[in-house]
Write an enzyme that holds these catalytic residues in place. Structure first.
Site, short mmCIF file in Angstrom:
data_model
loop_
_atom_site.label_atom_id
_atom_site.label_comp_id
_atom_site.label_asym_id
_atom_site.label_seq_id
_atom_site.Cartn_x
_atom_site.Cartn_y
_atom_site.Cartn_z
CE LYS A 204 43.49 -1.83 56.00
NZ LYS A 204 42.41 -0.82 56.22
N GLY B 107 40.21 -3.81 46.32
CA GLY B 107 40.27 -2.36 46.33
C GLY B 107 40.68 -1.83 44.97
CB SER B 108 41.89 1.47 43.93
OG SER B 108 43.09 1.66 44.65
CB THR B 109 43.96 -0.91 39.56
OG1 THR B 109 42.85 -1.71 39.15
CG2 THR B 109 45.20 -1.35 38.79
CD GLU B 110 46.74 5.47 43.22
OE1 GLU B 110 47.61 6.34 43.43
OE2 GLU B 110 45.52 5.72 43.24
N GLY C 225 46.36 -1.85 44.75
CA GLY C 225 46.75 -3.23 44.51
C GLY C 225 48.20 -3.35 44.08
CD GLU D 265 37.00 -7.43 43.10
OE1 GLU D 265 37.10 -6.63 42.14
OE2 GLU D 265 36.30 -7.23 44.09
CB CYS E 6 34.75 -3.13 41.15
SG CYS E 6 34.17 -4.65 41.90
CD GLU F 142 36.95 1.32 39.51
OE1 GLU F 142 36.19 0.36 39.71
OE2 GLU F 142 38.12 1.38 39.96
#
Length: 504
Positions: free
Chosen positions: A198, A252-255, A257, A274, A308, A406
């Protein structure tokens, strides 16, 4: 700093790309180029102008289901699992050749879609993308188990098999669209998996062009590679939760993830992530400033700072702090900001209006909390694009949002230190929930290697920054993710180990 848009250096779109856009990009599902089942589309905007340049199909749960079932058939019943490792490796290598052959088209699409300078795409994104396929193709023939010697009474023949994990759902971000697709697709295919990829809804054009070229020029069996685009909360969530997907690989973002992990928990599918970063760069008093100044500038503003591993936190010794910041500030003020399709552009716009608002909010937060804007901090007049000038903030402290969170834009925060105790410096560098990358600038090899051991991050650069290669494993500590991209470690992400024991 003014918007730099000299028409004499603007790039005209390749006719093949214009034809691709005019015809309307499509999904790749089960070997065919198709539209979304519901007919929904997403407007794709050029971030340099905010103008719509294409409409792409929007995948929803029903499209994801079709793609996953196609990948399932290709893995369980199709010819893919019966190919020899050498045959599989040749196909992966051929995909690299296709990308290299169409490199200029892809570079133009990245500049149009993401906004990054075309010179940057040509020099970095494209070579890394096709070289990743070349590198990973070689791993297809080097996946091996081991013979083992059990200590049980009796005689046994025991060995391990390394087998592909199965159907893999891959979700990539918008900052390096084609490169991230390569980082995901190449090792999974080399390992023998089938894939549903995607692409990000903001920047799907290069992935969908790759889909078209796979149909036209590659020889992959139907269903091995499926490429869709759609929103995270619909298409991404459906992919992460789908019971027939064996593994999710997300960048992508930690949120987000963390949401992926929750969605995948229902079927206990494997997950690699990642995620975000807040990379420190530490400049010691003996650093070669002739190298450090351009290196820190590149680390801070490459790809509009939408990286990142960008050098978002500068720690410089007080004896050289002013000289370093003056050098980086002067270099930043000379960066030519403009449309990605202008060959004279050195830094493009941010990817979207949402991202510009977010990053500008951090700059204002820094101001409100007492940071000083040394350069930048503003948009560009005379443009409807999503531009922000390269920005340096000083007079910062560890409690500020701009130091802790970030930012993901061309904004760097600089702080001075006077105590060169390595443990103390490392503790400050490690004072973050992230652990993706860091850089150290010193001419003392002992200090460099001691700091490399003390900093908790997956990548440590010494006297350089933003050095990537398919052989170098890439990933993070702490909330920067699970697993590694690139290198031999990337293949491991897509393999299961089976123990076989036979009594003799």
């Amino acid at each position: 700093m003014n918007l730099h848009v000299p028409s004499s250096t603007a790039v005209a779109l390749d006719p093949a790309i214009q034809k691709f856009l005019d015809a309307g990009p499509k999904f790749l599902i089960d070997g065919k180029l198709v539209q979304a089942q519901a007919g929904a589309t997403i407007d794709i905007r050029n971030p340099a102008t905010a103008q719509v340049v294409a409409k792409v199909p929007e995948a929803r749960a029903e499209d994801i289901d079709l793609a996953v079932k196609a990948a399932r058939r290709a893995f369980d019943q199709g010819p893919w699992s019966r190919l020899t490792p050498a045959e599989r490796g040749k196909l992966v290598y051929k995909l690299g050749e296709i990308i290299e052959r169409h490199a200029e088209e892809f570079a133009q699409l990245e500049a149009l879609d993401n906004g990054k300078p075309i010179s940057e795409s040509r020099a970095a994104d494209l070579p890394i993308a096709y070289n990743t396929f070349y590198y990973m193709a070689g791993w297809a023939t080097k996946i091996a188990g081991a013979t083992l010697s059990p200590s049980n009474a009796g005689e046994y023949h025991a060995y391990t098999l390394r087998e592909p994990i199965g159907v893999v759902g891959q979700i990539i971000p918008w900052n390096f669209p084609l490169m991230m697709a390569a980082w995901k697709l190449a090792p999974a295919l080399a390992a023998g998996c089938t894939v549903v990829l995607k692409a990000a809804e903001d920047t799907p054009l290069s992935a969908l062009r790759l889909a078209q070229l796979i149909v036209d020029e590659a020889d992959f069996p139907a269903g091995v590679i499926n490429i869709v685009t759609g929103y995270g909360e619909t298409a991404g969530a459906a992919l992460a939760a789908h019971p027939q997907v064996d593994k999710i690989a997300f960048t992508g973002s930690t949120e987000v993830g963390k949401l992926i992990v929750k969605a995948a928990a229902g079927s206990l599918k494997r997950v690699t992530l990642e995620l975000g970063g807040k990379a420190p760069t530490i400049v010691f008093p003996d650093a070669d400033l002739d190298r450090a100044i351009p290196g820190v500038t590149l680390g801070s503003f490459f790809a509009q700072g939408q990286v990142c591993v960008a050098t978002t936190r500068i720690y410089a010794h007080k004896s050289i702090f002013d000289k370093l910041i003056e050098g980086v500030r002067d270099a930043a003020s000379k960066i030519r900001v403009g449309p990605g399709l202008d060959t004279a552009t050195q830094m493009g716009p941010l990817v979207s209006a949402t991202q510009l608002k977010r990053v500008s909010g951090y700059v204002q937060s820094g101001r409100d909390e007492g940071a000083h804007v040394q350069v930048g901090g503003e948009g560009l007049t005379g443009s409807d694009g999503y531009f922000l000038k390269p920005t340096i903030l000083t007079n910062a402290n560890p409690a500020m949002k701009v130091v802790r969170e970030e930012i993901f834009g061309p904004v760097v925060v600089a702080q001075a230190f006077d105590d060169t105790a390595l443990d103390k410096l490392a503790a400050e560098a490690n004072d973050t929930e992230y652990g993706l990358a860091a850089s150290v600038w010193t001419q003392n090899a002992s200090i460099a290697h001691k700091m490399a051991k003390r900093i908790k991050a997956g990548t440590i650069w010494i006297n350089c920054h933003h050095v990537f290669d398919p052989v170098l494993p890439f990933g993070g500590y702490k909330q920067s993710g699970w697993g590694r991209e690139n290198g031999a470690e990337a293949i491991e992400n897509y393999l299961e180990t089976k123990a076989v024991t036979m009594a003799l």
